[in-house]
Design a protein around this motif. Sequence first.
Motif, PDB file in Angstrom:
ATOM      1  N   PRO A 224       0.793  -1.234   0.000  1.00  0.00           N
ATOM      2  CA  PRO A 224       0.000   0.000   0.000  1.00  0.00           C
ATOM      3  C   PRO A 224       0.827   1.287   0.000  1.00  0.00           C
ATOM      4  N   SER A 225       2.086   1.219   0.449  1.00  0.00           N
ATOM      5  CA  SER A 225       2.894   2.456   0.470  1.00  0.00           C
ATOM      6  C   SER A 225       2.974   3.056  -0.928  1.00  0.00           C
ATOM      7  N   TYR A 226       2.976   2.203  -1.930  1.00  0.00           N
ATOM      8  CA  TYR A 226       3.080   2.681  -3.308  1.00  0.00           C
ATOM      9  C   TYR A 226       1.893   3.584  -3.637  1.00  0.00           C
ATOM     10  N   GLY A 227       0.704   3.137  -3.292  1.00  0.00           N
ATOM     11  CA  GLY A 227      -0.498   3.933  -3.544  1.00  0.00           C
ATOM     12  C   GLY A 227      -0.488   5.239  -2.762  1.00  0.00           C
ATOM     13  N   PHE A 228      -0.083   5.180  -1.489  1.00  0.00           N
ATOM     14  CA  PHE A 228      -0.089   6.411  -0.681  1.00  0.00           C
ATOM     15  C   PHE A 228       0.948   7.405  -1.201  1.00  0.00           C
ATOM     16  N   LYS A 229       2.082   6.893  -1.681  1.00  0.00           N
ATOM     17  CA  LYS A 229       3.090   7.811  -2.218  1.00  0.00           C
ATOM     18  C   LYS A 229       2.591   8.461  -3.506  1.00  0.00           C
ATOM     19  N   LEU A 230       1.825   7.691  -4.292  1.00  0.00           N
ATOM     20  CA  LEU A 230       1.233   8.277  -5.505  1.00  0.00           C
ATOM     21  C   LEU A 230       0.188   9.337  -5.136  1.00  0.00           C
ATOM     22  N   LEU A 231      -0.631   9.033  -4.135  1.00  0.00           N
ATOM     23  CA  LEU A 231      -1.635  10.022  -3.686  1.00  0.00           C
ATOM     24  C   LEU A 231      -0.937  11.313  -3.284  1.00  0.00           C
ATOM     25  N   ASP A 232       0.195  11.146  -2.591  1.00  0.00           N
ATOM     26  CA  ASP A 232       0.942  12.305  -2.124  1.00  0.00           C
ATOM     27  C   ASP A 232       1.550  13.065  -3.312  1.00  0.00           C
ATOM     28  N   LYS A 256      20.156  17.145  16.170  1.00  0.00           N
ATOM     29  CA  LYS A 256      19.317  15.965  16.387  1.00  0.00           C
ATOM     30  C   LYS A 256      18.099  16.007  15.476  1.00  0.00           C
ATOM     31  N   ALA A 257      17.925  14.935  14.720  1.00  0.00           N
ATOM     32  CA  ALA A 257      16.782  14.888  13.797  1.00  0.00           C
ATOM     33  C   ALA A 257      15.860  13.746  14.204  1.00  0.00           C
ATOM     34  N   HIS A 258      14.553  13.891  13.921  1.00  0.00           N
ATOM     35  CA  HIS A 258      13.655  12.739  14.129  1.00  0.00           C
ATOM     36  C   HIS A 258      13.389  12.114  12.770  1.00  0.00           C
ATOM     37  N   LYS A 259      12.823  10.907  12.769  1.00  0.00           N
ATOM     38  CA  LYS A 259      12.609  10.280  11.461  1.00  0.00           C
ATOM     39  C   LYS A 259      11.374  10.861  10.777  1.00  0.00           C
ATOM     40  N   ASP A 260      11.291  10.658   9.470  1.00  0.00           N
ATOM     41  CA  ASP A 260      10.113  11.102   8.727  1.00  0.00           C
ATOM     42  C   ASP A 260       8.973  10.132   9.045  1.00  0.00           C
ATOM     43  N   ASN A 261       7.979  10.632   9.742  1.00  0.00           N
ATOM     44  CA  ASN A 261       6.936   9.726  10.230  1.00  0.00           C
ATOM     45  C   ASN A 261       5.975   9.258   9.140  1.00  0.00           C
ATOM     46  N   PHE A 262       5.946   9.976   8.035  1.00  0.00           N
ATOM     47  CA  PHE A 262       5.127   9.522   6.898  1.00  0.00           C
ATOM     48  C   PHE A 262       5.774   8.276   6.289  1.00  0.00           C
ATOM     49  N   GLU A 263       7.083   8.400   6.016  1.00  0.00           N
ATOM     50  CA  GLU A 263       7.819   7.250   5.463  1.00  0.00           C
ATOM     51  C   GLU A 263       7.740   6.053   6.414  1.00  0.00           C
ATOM     52  N   HIS A 264       7.938   6.336   7.685  1.00  0.00           N
ATOM     53  CA  HIS A 264       7.920   5.267   8.694  1.00  0.00           C
ATOM     54  C   HIS A 264       6.549   4.587   8.725  1.00  0.00           C
ATOM     55  N   THR A 265       5.481   5.398   8.765  1.00  0.00           N
ATOM     56  CA  THR A 265       4.124   4.841   8.821  1.00  0.00           C
ATOM     57  C   THR A 265       3.874   3.921   7.624  1.00  0.00           C
ATOM     58  N   LEU A 266       4.300   4.378   6.449  1.00  0.00           N
ATOM     59  CA  LEU A 266       4.052   3.552   5.253  1.00  0.00           C
ATOM     60  C   LEU A 266       4.857   2.259   5.292  1.00  0.00           C
ATOM     61  N   GLU A 267       6.041   2.344   5.866  1.00  0.00           N
ATOM     62  CA  GLU A 267       6.850   1.130   5.989  1.00  0.00           C
ATOM     63  C   GLU A 267       6.159   0.129   6.927  1.00  0.00           C
ATOM     64  N   VAL A 268       5.620   0.654   8.025  1.00  0.00           N
ATOM     65  CA  VAL A 268       4.920  -0.216   8.989  1.00  0.00           C
ATOM     66  C   VAL A 268       3.693  -0.840   8.313  1.00  0.00           C
ATOM     67  N   LEU A 269       2.960  -0.019   7.552  1.00  0.00           N
ATOM     68  CA  LEU A 269       1.781  -0.523   6.840  1.00  0.00           C
ATOM     69  C   LEU A 269       2.187  -1.638   5.858  1.00  0.00           C
ATOM     70  N   ASP A 270       3.276  -1.439   5.134  1.00  0.00           N
ATOM     71  CA  ASP A 270       3.750  -2.491   4.218  1.00  0.00           C
ATOM     72  C   ASP A 270       4.106  -3.775   4.971  1.00  0.00           C
ATOM     73  N   HIS A 271       4.751  -3.606   6.117  1.00  0.00           N
ATOM     74  CA  HIS A 271       5.110  -4.799   6.907  1.00  0.00           C
ATOM     75  C   HIS A 271       3.849  -5.563   7.317  1.00  0.00           C
TER      76      HIS A 271
END
Length: 493
Positions: A224-232, A256-271
Motif C-alpha cells: 500500500p505504500s506505493y499507492g499512498f506515495k502516488l496520492l501524495d 538531532k533529527a527525528h525520522k520522517d513519520n510519513f515514510e515510517h508509517t508507510l513502511e509499517v503498513l507495508d510490513h
Amino acid sequence: MDLSERLRHPLFGLIRDAAERKKIPVYVVGGYVRDLLLRRPSPDIDCTVVGDGIGLSREICREIGRETGEEPRLQVFPEFGTSRFRHDGLEVEFVGARKETYTPGSRKPQVEPGSLEEDLMRRDFSINTLAVSLNQKTFGQLTDPFGGLDDLERQTIRSHRDPDQSFAEDPLRMLRAIRFASQLYFDIDPDTFAAIERNAACIGTLSAERIRDELDKLILSPKPSYGFKLLDAAGLLPAIFPELTALKGVEKRNGKAHKDNFEHTLEVLDHVAYAQGDLWLRWAALLHDIAKPRTKRFEEPKGWTFHSHEFVGAKMVPGIFRRFKIPADEHMRFVMKMVELHLRPIILAEDIVTDSAVRRLVFEAGNDIGELMTLAKADITSKNREKVARYRNNFVIVERKIKEIEEKDRIRNFQPPVSGADIMEYFGIPPCREVGIIKDRIKDAVLDGSIGNDREQAWAMMLRIGKELGLKEGAGLQAAQAPPLPPASRPSE
Ligand code: CTP
C-alpha cells in the motif's frame, strides 16, 4: 486473441446459447476481462449486450433454473436498462451498450443506446476497455479498440481519451487510477498522471463513502505504500487525509533529527500487509503514529519526544473514522486499542521480560494479542541492523512468555475471580469506592502473580482488604438473614 479456454464457467455457455436463440451480440467486458488476462480472481461478471440486456438476462435465469432447479432472483433496473443476479458466488450484471454525452458544465450525462465501441470508449482506463465475445461464432475473441492489451503488457494505467474530461466527468477516477496502480503494481502513464495533478482540487466534491471504498481497496493492496506515495505525489493526499500529510518531514535541532513519520508509517503498513494483516490491522498501522505531529516536543538532552502519542492517537481515531463514514463499531474500537497499545510490546522487549509485565499486556490486549504483536513487530523500522536484531530476539522471548502464561493462567479473557456483586453482597454495601478498590487490588495481585487466578485466594484477599478498609465482615449475609425492620423504625420515616 482467443480466450475461449479461459471462459470455463458453465455460465458462459448458457449466455452463449441464450444469445444465439435471441440473435443478440453479447460481450463480457471491463474488470472481468482485465482480471482474466492478469489471471486474478474476479467475483463480478459484467456483460454488455448490444440490444435488450434485460430480456437476455431473464432468459439466462430461466435456463439456470431449468438446469439447476434453482432460478436466480433477477433484479431489474428498467430506467438504466440494467439487470443483475447472483449465481454460484458470482455477481452477474447485464447492461445494454450505451454511449454517454456530456453537456459542458453538467456532470450528468445524456445516455443513449450505442455500439460496443461507444460503450467501451466511455470507460475510465484502457485496461478496462477490453471485451470478449460470448456469441457462438466468435466465442472467446478479444475486442481491444483502445490499446488495453498493450497497456496491460506495459503494466500501465492510461486514460485512452482526454483525461481532463474523463476526470471532470467523475473525479473518483483519479483515485481509481492510483488504487489500480497500487493493486496491480502498475505505473501511471505520464499524461494521465499530469491530469490527476491538474484536477486534484476536484477531489473535494466526492462523497466520503466513495473515497473510503477506494482507500480501503488501496490499503488492502499488496504494497500500500506505493499507492499512498502516488496520492501524495499527485497532490490528492492533503484533501482526503490531512493527518497523514502532517506526518511528513524531518526536523533537525542541535544536530538531532527525528525520522520522517510519513515514510515510517508507510513502511509499517507495508510490513503489516506483508504479514497478511486484515483491513483493520492495516488501518491501525496507518494510524499508529498519527498523533506524533501534535505531541512533538524538543527536550534537551533527550532530543525529539512524542510523549503520549499513543493515547492522543487513539482518541483521534473516532474523528477520522467519522469523516470517512466508517461505523463506530467493534472494528473502530479494535483500531483504537491497537493504536493505544502499539508501544507496549516494544517497551516490554526493551526491558527484562517479567511474567507480570507479560500478564498485564495479555490482559489488556485480550484476544487481540496476536495482532498487537504483529503490529509491534511491523513497527521496527530502524536502519540499525543490530538494534533490529535485538528487538526481534526479545520479541521471540515475549511471544514465548505469552504462550507459557496463557497456558498457565488463562489470562486472555480474564474475569476477576471475585466480582463487584460478590463484594457488595458479602459486606452489605452499595456500589461505592470501596468496591472498586477491592476489585482493582485483586486484579493487580492476579496480574502481578502474587495470588493465583482462582476464587479461593481472591476471596481470602477480599476479606483482608475489607478489614483494612473497616468494612464489617459478613454484614450483607447477616442482613439477608435478619428479620425485616418493623415499619415504624425505618430510618426514612
Ligand atoms: N468505470 C468508470 N468510471 C468509474 C467507475 C467505473 O469508467 N468511476 C467503469 C470501468 O471501466 C470499470 C467498469 O465501469 O471497468 C465497472 O466498474 P467497477 O465494477 O467499479 O470496476 P472494475 O473495473 O470491475 O474494478 P473493481 O471491481 O476492482 O472496482
